[in-house]
Design a protein around this motif. Structure first.
Motif, PDB file in Angstrom:
ATOM      1  N   UNK A   1      -2.952   8.401  20.101  1.00  0.00           N
ATOM      2  CA  UNK A   1      -4.321   7.871  20.304  1.00  0.00           C
ATOM      3  C   UNK A   1      -4.685   6.725  19.197  1.00  0.00           C
ATOM      4  N   UNK A   2      -4.390   7.222  17.821  1.00  0.00           N
ATOM      5  CA  UNK A   2      -4.975   6.430  16.865  1.00  0.00           C
ATOM      6  C   UNK A   2      -3.990   4.860  16.831  1.00  0.00           C
ATOM      7  N   UNK A   3      -2.818   4.944  17.193  1.00  0.00           N
ATOM      8  CA  UNK A   3      -2.018   3.768  17.310  1.00  0.00           C
ATOM      9  C   UNK A   3      -2.279   3.040  18.310  1.00  0.00           C
TER      10      UNK A   3
ATOM     11  N   UNK B   1      -2.893   8.189   9.049  1.00  0.00           N
ATOM     12  CA  UNK B   1      -2.244   8.204   7.570  1.00  0.00           C
ATOM     13  C   UNK B   1      -2.093   9.589   7.155  1.00  0.00           C
ATOM     14  N   UNK B   2      -3.366  10.661   7.648  1.00  0.00           N
ATOM     15  CA  UNK B   2      -3.029  11.927   7.171  1.00  0.00           C
ATOM     16  C   UNK B   2      -2.111  12.735   8.197  1.00  0.00           C
ATOM     17  N   UNK B   3      -1.795  12.205   9.459  1.00  0.00           N
ATOM     18  CA  UNK B   3      -0.878  12.834  10.239  1.00  0.00           C
ATOM     19  C   UNK B   3       0.524  12.408   9.908  1.00  0.00           C
ATOM     20  N   UNK B   4       0.708  11.197   9.206  1.00  0.00           N
ATOM     21  CA  UNK B   4       2.070  10.896   8.636  1.00  0.00           C
ATOM     22  C   UNK B   4       2.301  11.722   7.168  1.00  0.00           C
TER      23      UNK B   4
ATOM     24  N   UNK C   1       0.654  -1.205   0.218  1.00  0.00           N
ATOM     25  CA  UNK C   1       0.043  -0.109  -0.056  1.00  0.00           C
ATOM     26  C   UNK C   1       0.789   1.205  -0.097  1.00  0.00           C
ATOM     27  N   UNK C   2       2.140   1.218   0.963  1.00  0.00           N
ATOM     28  CA  UNK C   2       2.790   2.391   0.927  1.00  0.00           C
ATOM     29  C   UNK C   2       3.512   2.771  -0.445  1.00  0.00           C
ATOM     30  N   UNK C   3       3.647   1.576  -1.252  1.00  0.00           N
ATOM     31  CA  UNK C   3       4.771   1.753  -2.518  1.00  0.00           C
ATOM     32  C   UNK C   3       3.666   2.422  -3.468  1.00  0.00           C
ATOM     33  N   UNK C   4       2.319   1.851  -3.422  1.00  0.00           N
ATOM     34  CA  UNK C   4       1.327   2.269  -4.420  1.00  0.00           C
ATOM     35  C   UNK C   4       1.098   3.677  -4.235  1.00  0.00           C
TER      36      UNK C   4
ATOM     37  N   UNK D   1       4.286   0.734   8.407  1.00  0.00           N
ATOM     38  CA  UNK D   1       4.146   0.400   9.705  1.00  0.00           C
ATOM     39  C   UNK D   1       2.545   0.608   9.997  1.00  0.00           C
ATOM     40  N   UNK D   2       1.879   1.771   9.609  1.00  0.00           N
ATOM     41  CA  UNK D   2       0.461   2.107   9.865  1.00  0.00           C
ATOM     42  C   UNK D   2      -0.497   0.738   9.144  1.00  0.00           C
TER      43      UNK D   2
END
Length: 339
Positions: free
Chosen positions: A307-309, A294-297, A204-207, A225-226
Motif C-alpha cells: 500500500x505504501x509503495x 521504512x519501519x517495515x523494511x 540516506x541509507x548509508x547514513x 529504493x524507498x
C-alpha cells in the motif's frame, strides 16, 4: 506622499498576498502539529487475544472491547505463533496470550513500529490484568534498535528525503534565469530530479545503516529504493504544483508535506494514537507512507509494503504527468503567437 509611494513600491500587491499566504501556512503549521500531537491517546488499536480455550478468549475479547474510550480493537487469534506472525505482518499491534492455568499472561508488542504505542499497550495491559488480579510479562517480537531512540529514526530519515525532494524541485524552478518549463525543459527537470533522488536514497541509507550511524537495521537496498521513491514523489509533485501555480506551488508543497504530512506520519506517535483526521490522511501522504515503509523494511522483514509503495508511486506518477501536461498545453497555447 513620498512615504506612501515608497511603501507601495516596497510592498506590492503580489508581495502582500505572498506574505498573507506565509502567515496562513504559519498558523496552519501550529494548528496541525499541536492538534495532532498535543494529547495522544490509543484508539481502536488492533490487538490480538489468544487462549487455549475458545470461551476464555471470547470473554477476554468482549471485556477488552468494552473498555472506556475504546482504546483497543480486540480480535481472537488462533494461537501464539499466529499472533506473532500477524504482528510481523503489521495486521495487529499487540497480542495478549492468556494462560488460564496460572496467573501470569504474556503480552506481545513490536517497538520497531513505534515505541510510544508499545509502551502504551504495556501500561494499559498491566492495568487491565491487575484488575483481574493477574500479572503480565512483555515480549518485544520486533524490537527497535538500541541506536534508534523511540523508533524515530525511520521518521527522521523519511522527513530528510521529503525535504530534499521539495527543496530540489523548488530550486530548479526558481533559480536565477529559470523559466516556466517547456516540455523539453520539464523533461530535463524530471530527469534531474530522478538522479538526485537516487543519490539521496543511497546517501540516506548509508547514513542510517551500519556504515555510519547504525541507527536502522534492514536491507540497505530496500531503504535506498524507498528513499529514491520518496524523494522523487515529493519532488515531482512539487514541480507539478509550481507548473500549475508558479511560486505559490512551493507553499502548497510545504502545506502538503510539512504541515499536513509530518504530524500525520505516525513518527512520534503511531497512527492509532493520533486524532481521527490525522489518522485518516497520514497513510495517503508521502511522509506517512514513507515512514510506514521504512519501519517495515527495518523491523518487519519487509512485510506490509504494498500500500505504501503504491501511494508513493501514485504521487510520483501524478507529479510527472501534471508537469509534462501543463508544459505541453502552455507550449501549444503560445505556439501561434510565436509564429
Amino acid at each position: 506622499m513620498k512615504f506612501a509611494d515608497e511603501f507601495k513600491a516596497a510592498v506590492t500587491p503580489r508581495a502582500a498576498l505572498l506574505v498573507i499566504g506565509v502567515l496562513a501556512l504559519q498558523l496552519l503549521f501550529i494548528t496541525s502539529y499541536v492538534g495532532a500531537l498535543h494529547s495522544p491517546e490509543p484508539k481502536d488499536v488492533p490487538y490480538g487475544v489468544v487462549a487455549p480455550v475458545p470461551a476464555v478468549a471470547q470473554q477476554a475479547e468482549q471485556r477488552l472491547d468494552q473498555l472506556p474510550g475504546s482504546p483497543l480493537d480486540p480480535r481472537v487469534v488462533a494461537d501464539r505463533e499466529t499472533a506473532r506472525q500477524q504482528i510481523m505482518d503489521r495486521k495487529i499491534d499487540g497480542a495478549l496470550i492468556i494462560d488460564p492455568r496460572g496467573t501470569t499472561d504474556t503480552l506481545l508488542v513490536a517497538s520497531g513500529g513505534g515505541a510510544a504505542l508499545s509502551n502504551v499497550l504495556q501500561v494499559l495491559t498491566v492495568r487491565i490484568e491487575a484488575a483481574e488480579q493477574r500479572t503480565v510479562r512483555t515480549i518485544d517480537v520486533a524490537p527497535a534498535s538500541s541506536e534508534d531512540f523511540n523508533g524515530l529514526s525511520s521518521f527522521y530519515l523519511v522527513i530528510g528525503w521529503c525535504v530534499g525532494g521539495y527543496l530540489c524541485a523548488s530550486i530548479m524552478s526558481i533559480s536565477a534565469g529559470a523559466l516556466r518549463a517547456s516540455p523539453q525543459r520539464a523533461g530535463i527537470r524530471i530527469g534531474a530530479m530522478a538522479l538526485v533522488s537516487v543519490v539521496g536514497g543511497i546517501g540516506g541509507a548509508l547514513i542510517v545503516g551500519d556504515t555510519i550511524l547504525g541507527a536502522l537495521p534492514g536491507s540497505f537496498w530496500g531503504l535506498t529504493g524507498l528513499g529514491a521513491l520518496v524523494t522523487f514523489a515529493v519532488g515531482a509533485i512539487t514541480l507539478a504544483l509550481q507548473e500549475l501555480t508558479g511560486v505559490v506551488g512551493i507553499g502548497l508543497a510545504v502545506l502538503l508535506v510539512v504541515v499536513a504530512g509530518n504530524p500525520s506520519a505516525g513518527g512520534a506517535f503511531p497512527l492509532p494514537m493520533l486524532p481521527p483526521f490525522w489518522q485518516a490522511i497520514g497513510p495517503w501522504l508521502p511522509p506517512g507512507a514513507g515512514t510506514w515503509a521504512a519501519r517495515s523494511i527495518a523491523y518487519f522483514e519487509g512485510n506490509a509494503l504494498t500500500k505504501s509503495l503504491l501511494v508513493l508511486s501514485a504521487w510520483a506518477v501524478l507529479g510527472v504527468a501534471v508537469t509534462l501536461l501543463v508544459a505541453a498545453l502552455r507550449e501549444r497555447k503560445h505556439r501561434p503567437a510565436q509564429s
